[in-house]
Motif scaffolding. Structure first.
Motif, PDB file in Angstrom:
ATOM      1  N   VAL A 327       0.865  -1.184   0.000  1.00  0.00           N
ATOM      2  CA  VAL A 327       0.000   0.000   0.000  1.00  0.00           C
ATOM      3  C   VAL A 327       0.900   1.231   0.000  1.00  0.00           C
ATOM      4  CG1 VAL A 327      -1.998  -1.054   1.106  1.00  0.00           C
ATOM      5  CG2 VAL A 327      -0.198  -0.029   2.529  1.00  0.00           C
ATOM      6  N   ARG A 328       0.418   2.292  -0.598  1.00  0.00           N
ATOM      7  CA  ARG A 328       1.267   3.469  -0.785  1.00  0.00           C
ATOM      8  C   ARG A 328       1.130   4.433   0.390  1.00  0.00           C
ATOM      9  NH1 ARG A 328       1.976   2.442  -6.339  1.00  0.00           N
ATOM     10  NH2 ARG A 328       2.282   0.190  -6.190  1.00  0.00           N
ATOM     11  N   PRO A 329       2.270   5.027   0.796  1.00  0.00           N
ATOM     12  CA  PRO A 329       2.240   5.926   1.954  1.00  0.00           C
ATOM     13  C   PRO A 329       1.390   7.166   1.693  1.00  0.00           C
ATOM     14  CG  PRO A 329       4.356   6.046   0.805  1.00  0.00           C
ATOM     15  CD  PRO A 329       3.596   4.910   0.178  1.00  0.00           C
ATOM     16  N   VAL A 330       0.724   7.640   2.735  1.00  0.00           N
ATOM     17  CA  VAL A 330       0.013   8.925   2.639  1.00  0.00           C
ATOM     18  C   VAL A 330       1.088  10.007   2.650  1.00  0.00           C
ATOM     19  CG1 VAL A 330      -1.563  10.494   3.810  1.00  0.00           C
ATOM     20  CG2 VAL A 330      -2.007   8.012   3.825  1.00  0.00           C
ATOM     21  N   LEU A 331       1.116  10.824   1.614  1.00  0.00           N
ATOM     22  CA  LEU A 331       2.206  11.799   1.528  1.00  0.00           C
ATOM     23  C   LEU A 331       1.692  13.231   1.589  1.00  0.00           C
ATOM     24  CD1 LEU A 331       2.396  13.307  -1.476  1.00  0.00           C
ATOM     25  CD2 LEU A 331       3.192  11.071  -2.185  1.00  0.00           C
ATOM     26  N   LEU A 361       4.774  10.407   4.659  1.00  0.00           N
ATOM     27  CA  LEU A 361       5.896  10.732   3.764  1.00  0.00           C
ATOM     28  C   LEU A 361       5.837  12.212   3.423  1.00  0.00           C
ATOM     29  CD1 LEU A 361       8.080   9.890   1.555  1.00  0.00           C
ATOM     30  CD2 LEU A 361       6.141   9.449   0.053  1.00  0.00           C
ATOM     31  N   PHE A 362       6.937  12.908   3.663  1.00  0.00           N
ATOM     32  CA  PHE A 362       6.989  14.329   3.305  1.00  0.00           C
ATOM     33  C   PHE A 362       7.804  14.463   2.024  1.00  0.00           C
ATOM     34  CE2 PHE A 362       9.261  18.368   3.266  1.00  0.00           C
ATOM     35  CZ  PHE A 362       8.182  19.245   3.285  1.00  0.00           C
ATOM     36  N   LYS A 394      20.812  15.825   3.028  1.00  0.00           N
ATOM     37  CA  LYS A 394      21.126  14.862   4.084  1.00  0.00           C
ATOM     38  C   LYS A 394      20.541  15.334   5.420  1.00  0.00           C
ATOM     39  CE  LYS A 394      25.160  12.481   6.016  1.00  0.00           C
ATOM     40  NZ  LYS A 394      24.936  12.731   7.435  1.00  0.00           N
ATOM     41  N   GLY A 395      20.863  16.594   5.758  1.00  0.00           N
ATOM     42  CA  GLY A 395      20.410  17.123   7.042  1.00  0.00           C
ATOM     43  C   GLY A 395      18.893  17.200   7.119  1.00  0.00           C
ATOM     44  N   LEU A 396      18.291  17.690   6.049  1.00  0.00           N
ATOM     45  CA  LEU A 396      16.824  17.823   6.056  1.00  0.00           C
ATOM     46  C   LEU A 396      16.166  16.449   6.141  1.00  0.00           C
ATOM     47  CD1 LEU A 396      14.206  19.470   5.770  1.00  0.00           C
ATOM     48  CD2 LEU A 396      14.468  19.289   3.285  1.00  0.00           C
ATOM     49  N   SER A 397      16.668  15.504   5.365  1.00  0.00           N
ATOM     50  CA  SER A 397      16.021  14.178   5.365  1.00  0.00           C
ATOM     51  C   SER A 397      16.146  13.530   6.746  1.00  0.00           C
ATOM     52  CB  SER A 397      16.604  13.283   4.273  1.00  0.00           C
ATOM     53  OG  SER A 397      17.970  13.030   4.492  1.00  0.00           O
ATOM     54  N   GLU A 398      17.265  13.797   7.412  1.00  0.00           N
ATOM     55  CA  GLU A 398      17.413  13.222   8.763  1.00  0.00           C
ATOM     56  C   GLU A 398      16.416  13.862   9.731  1.00  0.00           C
ATOM     57  OE1 GLU A 398      22.092  11.985   8.244  1.00  0.00           O
ATOM     58  OE2 GLU A 398      21.596  13.752   9.447  1.00  0.00           O
ATOM     59  N   LYS A 399      16.230  15.176   9.576  1.00  0.00           N
ATOM     60  CA  LYS A 399      15.254  15.855  10.450  1.00  0.00           C
ATOM     61  C   LYS A 399      13.850  15.316  10.221  1.00  0.00           C
ATOM     62  CE  LYS A 399      17.521  20.133  11.465  1.00  0.00           C
ATOM     63  NZ  LYS A 399      17.618  21.545  11.378  1.00  0.00           N
ATOM     64  N   ILE A 400      13.519  15.079   8.958  1.00  0.00           N
ATOM     65  CA  ILE A 400      12.175  14.566   8.648  1.00  0.00           C
ATOM     66  C   ILE A 400      12.022  13.161   9.227  1.00  0.00           C
ATOM     67  CG2 ILE A 400      10.579  13.927   6.772  1.00  0.00           C
ATOM     68  CD1 ILE A 400      10.981  16.974   6.988  1.00  0.00           C
ATOM     69  N   GLU A 401      13.041  12.356   9.045  1.00  0.00           N
ATOM     70  CA  GLU A 401      12.942  10.988   9.595  1.00  0.00           C
ATOM     71  C   GLU A 401      12.849  11.016  11.118  1.00  0.00           C
ATOM     72  OE1 GLU A 401      14.950   7.621   8.223  1.00  0.00           O
ATOM     73  OE2 GLU A 401      13.879   7.782   6.318  1.00  0.00           O
ATOM     74  N   MET A 405       8.727  10.346   9.966  1.00  0.00           N
ATOM     75  CA  MET A 405       8.189  10.260   8.600  1.00  0.00           C
ATOM     76  C   MET A 405       9.297   9.847   7.657  1.00  0.00           C
ATOM     77  SD  MET A 405       6.511  13.999   8.438  1.00  0.00           S
ATOM     78  CE  MET A 405       5.202  13.786   7.294  1.00  0.00           C
ATOM     79  N   LYS A 406       8.889   9.431   6.467  1.00  0.00           N
ATOM     80  CA  LYS A 406       9.848   9.192   5.401  1.00  0.00           C
ATOM     81  C   LYS A 406       9.994  10.488   4.608  1.00  0.00           C
ATOM     82  CE  LYS A 406      10.646   4.867   6.174  1.00  0.00           C
ATOM     83  NZ  LYS A 406      11.955   4.528   6.742  1.00  0.00           N
ATOM     84  N   PHE A 407      11.105  10.555   3.863  1.00  0.00           N
ATOM     85  CA  PHE A 407      11.396  11.779   3.111  1.00  0.00           C
ATOM     86  C   PHE A 407      11.457  11.475   1.612  1.00  0.00           C
ATOM     87  CE2 PHE A 407      14.578  14.577   1.122  1.00  0.00           C
ATOM     88  CZ  PHE A 407      13.993  15.814   1.371  1.00  0.00           C
ATOM     89  N   GLY A 408      10.843  12.347   0.808  1.00  0.00           N
ATOM     90  CA  GLY A 408      10.862  12.172  -0.646  1.00  0.00           C
ATOM     91  C   GLY A 408      11.349  13.428  -1.345  1.00  0.00           C
ATOM     92  N   LEU A 409      11.845  13.267  -2.557  1.00  0.00           N
ATOM     93  CA  LEU A 409      12.497  14.368  -3.255  1.00  0.00           C
ATOM     94  C   LEU A 409      12.032  14.447  -4.704  1.00  0.00           C
ATOM     95  CD1 LEU A 409      14.761  16.390  -2.527  1.00  0.00           C
ATOM     96  CD2 LEU A 409      16.400  14.749  -3.476  1.00  0.00           C
TER      97      LEU A 409
END
Ligand code: DGJ
Length: 739
Positions: A327-331, A361-362, A394-401, A405-409
């Motif tokens: 199932v796909r994450p709510v983003l 997922l953000f 890197k820094g932003l994705s770590e903050k989001i995690e 949450m998961k991080f997307g780009l």
């Protein structure tokens, strides 16, 4: 065995429980087409289906005694006795374009071979399909044409493609190479195409076939918003639920042609493949050209039957990777929340609010890289903009995690702005015709993805970010059509290859990324739905359906898209009102009720909503999490078309038929209107269903035949607290109660 060869009659019968497809080797050793449709009994000789009597006065023949003009064929050529549009054309050194490909041999084998460097349906075990490979030869040219047919066991679908091999000493140019050609014995069909434009993709357009040619195509370098590489032929009396329907779908993302030619004897020739316009492929001695794959689906149960076949096949045997069955994450995507106006702090605040409401997922959209402060610069510079993102991706994705949450780009890897470091270093890497002005779209040029070194460079840049950072999702955008299509890396007589080589380059980059980062969920995008096709689904199991996020427009777009593509593949988000494309105000509930039927998410800043709206959002996310398995992997039925009615409806039923969800959407409100019922589909007729909000239960057969009595407050069924307005909608949840 689902491919039978009858030696004496020289006939191939491809069949499974649902369909038959019959090919005959003609007396002149070319291939004739005898039948495609509902499964029929096998017999030794279907020769009576071959009608090739000569006609008075106008018949032109060779010594085999009949004219190809009057024969239904499998992969026809022009220039001898057939005057219709051919499936192939080969330009030879002496200027001739005549060919004569005749039967040489065939192979029948279990399973399905891969197509080199191209997307295609696949099997997971040899028992899932059988393949027929017919080899034809042109003796004068010493060329082979290999036609591949795979019939899936258990799906009313056949996958086809063609391969050209030059065994001769001289080079030739293949100037036309369709993936599919099918001659049908009559023209009693409605043709349906899925056409539109940016922000109104895949609108359903239908008309009756008539003598002459009906075609849709793309020459834009991508399958396009304008037309889709998928068409339907249906019997005029067929509808969503009954009657004969055929779907023709191309597994390809570049220039295409889909065409039906009805000749003056009412024979219909369907064709699907790479657009021959602006195409020419040089085949040196020893070289091979493989066409993309086309899929033909047959249904005796109307349009829904055809769509359900394609949904199952594309969901489970075209989409790949770990996300295929998940199932796909709510983003939440920040594009419409901020556009280019953001920094790390702002993004983290938006993400925090999203997390509070249950978003998983953000996604950081355009603007995070190079000197990208608007759409006029930075494309090609795939490193974080340090002013906005001092800690990088890197820094932003770590903050989001860290927020849970998961991080997307977002990326747009195929493009370059002239105002970018990449362009300044490699101005020759853009597609451009020498001596001609280079057109720009959204201030950008298209990179020459026909060149391996360009693709390699882009891969290295993006792979670095993906290796260093915590990226779980990629939105792969593509925001302009290709013009001045010319590659400096190829000689003059290979320039007709560049459109196709470009898309092969795109596929190769996707392949490399999904092989090396297998956990990443890819969502394809091309200014919304400008490349929503079966080719992309092989690499990215979901696609941003349209830039139009207005709920009312989305009903049509998602409804149209569902004819050829599964619900789970459609990116569908709730956005802010007034809507950014139409400035329309729609209820938040309706925005959710439409977006549920897809890969669900939000396209706004939740902090800007009222507390009541936030409560609704929380409910929506909880609802989606509860039912996404059913919605994304259940059986989808279109019930009522927004192209024909003020009320649209669709539903999904879980595989075990214990749960069903019905989406009911009223476009404009009406007053004191009729009582309305919806005849449901796909339920277990003997099961008892409870409908949420009703204090009664109903047998499946009652709901499917008597219908679900809708609770439309404008029809006198006043429900406490519920007011019907324009754009009102309702989701009915049905659950089986104990038998
Ligand atoms: C077009 C896409 O469809 C949008 O969703 C957004 O990503 C923009 N591009 C960003 O430039």
């Amino acid at each position: 065995m689902s491919v039978i060869f009858h030696q004496a009659s020289r006939e191939f019968h491809l069949c499974n429980d649902g369909i038959s497809y019959i090919i005959k080797i003609l007396p002149n050793d070319q291939l004739g087409q005898l039948y495609f449709g509902k499964r029929i009994h096998d017999r030794e000789d279907f020769g009576y289906l071959l009608e090739f009597a000569n006609r008075p006065m106008t018949s032109v023949q060779q010594d085999y005694g009949f004219s190809m003009e009057h024969v239904r064929q499998e992969y026809p050529a022009y220039g001898t006795t057939d005057f219709r549009v051919p499936a192939l054309e080969v330009l030879q050194e002496d200027g001739s374009r005549l060919t004569n490909f005749t039967y040489e041999s065939h192979r029948i084998f279990a399973g399905k071979p891969k197509l080199k460097d191209l997307p295609a349906t696949y099997v997971e075990g040899e028992e899932e399909a059988d393949t027929l490979e017919i080899t034809l030869t042109d003796k004068l040219l010493d060329m082979k044409l290999i036609l591949l047919y795979t019939v899936f066991n258990g799906e009313n679908a056949i996958a086809r493609s063609a391969r050209f091999e030059n065994h001769g000493k001289k080079a030739v140019h293949v100037t036309r190479a369709m993936s599919l050609s099918l001659d049908l014995p009559d023209c009693d069909y409605d043709w349906i195409q899925f056409s539109g434009a940016w922000s109104r993709e895949r609108q359903v357009k239908a008309r009756r076939l008539e003598q002459g040619i009906l075609a849709v195509s793309s020459a834009r370098g991508h399958s396009s918003h304008n037309h889709n590489p998928f068409i339907v032929l249906k019997r005029p009396e067929a509808d969503e639920f009954q009657g004969e329907v055929m779907g023709f779908s191309l597994v390809y993302s570049g220039n295409f042609l889909a065409q039906a030619e009805v000749d003056t004897y009412n024979v219909t020739r369907v064709m699907l493949g790479i657009n021959p316009f602006a195409f020419s492929w040089k085949l040196e001695s020893g070289e091979t050209f493989q066409t993309p794959e086309a899929v033909m689906a047959y249904s005796g149960e109307g349009l829904n039957g055809m769509s359900q076949t394609l949904h199952r096949l594309y969901r489970s045997r075209l989409a790949r990777g770990v996300w295929r069955d998940r199932v796909r994450p709510v983003l939440l995507n920040n594009w419409e929340a901020t556009y280019f106006d953001f920094n790390e702090e702002k993004l983290v605040d938006i993400a925090k609010a999203a997390r509070e409401d249950g978003v998983e997922l953000f996604v950081l959209d355009d603007g995070w890289f190079g000197a990208r402060s608007s759409d006029s610069s930075g494309l090609g510079d795939w490193y974080a903009n340090e002013e906005r993102l001092p800690n990088g991706i890197k820094g932003l994705s770590e903050k989001i995690e860290a927020l849970g949450m998961k991080f997307g780009l977002w990326v747009e890897l195929e493009m370059v702005n002239p105002d970018s470091d990449l362009y300044r270093q490699h101005p020759d890497w853009a597609l451009q015709t020498p001596g001609r002005t280079c057109s720009q779209g959204r201030n950008q040029l298209v990179l020459d993805f026909a060149r391996k070194e360009v693709v390699d460079h882009i891969y290295n840049m993006i792979a670095k970010i993906l290796s260093e950072s915590k990226v779980s999702y990629i939105k792969w955008d593509m925001n302009r059509s290709i013009t001045e299509c010319y590659s400096k890396a190829f000689p003059a007589d290979r320039q007709g290859e560049i459109f196709h080589r470009y898309i092969l380059g795109v596929y190769s980059l996707y392949e490399r990324l999904i092989q090396n980062f297998p956990e990443i969920l890819f969502e394809s995008c091309a200014s919304g739905g400008g490349r929503f096709d079966a080719g992309m689904l092989y690499y990215a199991p979901q696609c941003w359906t349209s830039d139009d996020s207005d709920a009312v427009e989305r009903i049509k777009i998602q409804y149209g898209t569902s004819f050829g593509y599964p619900v789970v593949s459609m990116g569908a988000h709730v956005s802010a009102t007034p809507n950014h494309q139409l400035y329309r105000l729609t209820p938040l509930e309706t925005r959710g009720n439409v977006a549920y039927f897809g890969a669900f998410g939000y396209e706004l800043d939740l902090q800007k909503l009222s507390e009541d709206e936030r409560k609704t959002v929380r409910k929506q996310i909880a609802f989606m999490k509860e039912y996404r398995e059913v919605i994304q992997f259940g059986t989808f039925y279109r019930l009522q078309s927004p192209f024909e009615h003020n009320i649209a409806a669709w539903m999904v039923v879980s595989e075990d038929k214990k749960t069903a969800l019905v989406g009911y959407y009223k476009i404009l409100n009406d007053v004191n209107c009729e009582f309305r019922r919806l005849r449901l589909k796909g339920l277990d007729p003997d099961a008892k269903y409870e409908v949420e909000g009703k204090d009664n239960w109903f047998y499946g057969d009652e709901l499917m035949n008597g219908g679900l009595v809708t609770t439309d407050p404008s029809a006198g069924q006043v429900i406490a607290g519920e007011v019907c307005t324009d754009f009102w909608s309702k989701i009915y949840v049905l659950k089986e109660k104990d038998r």
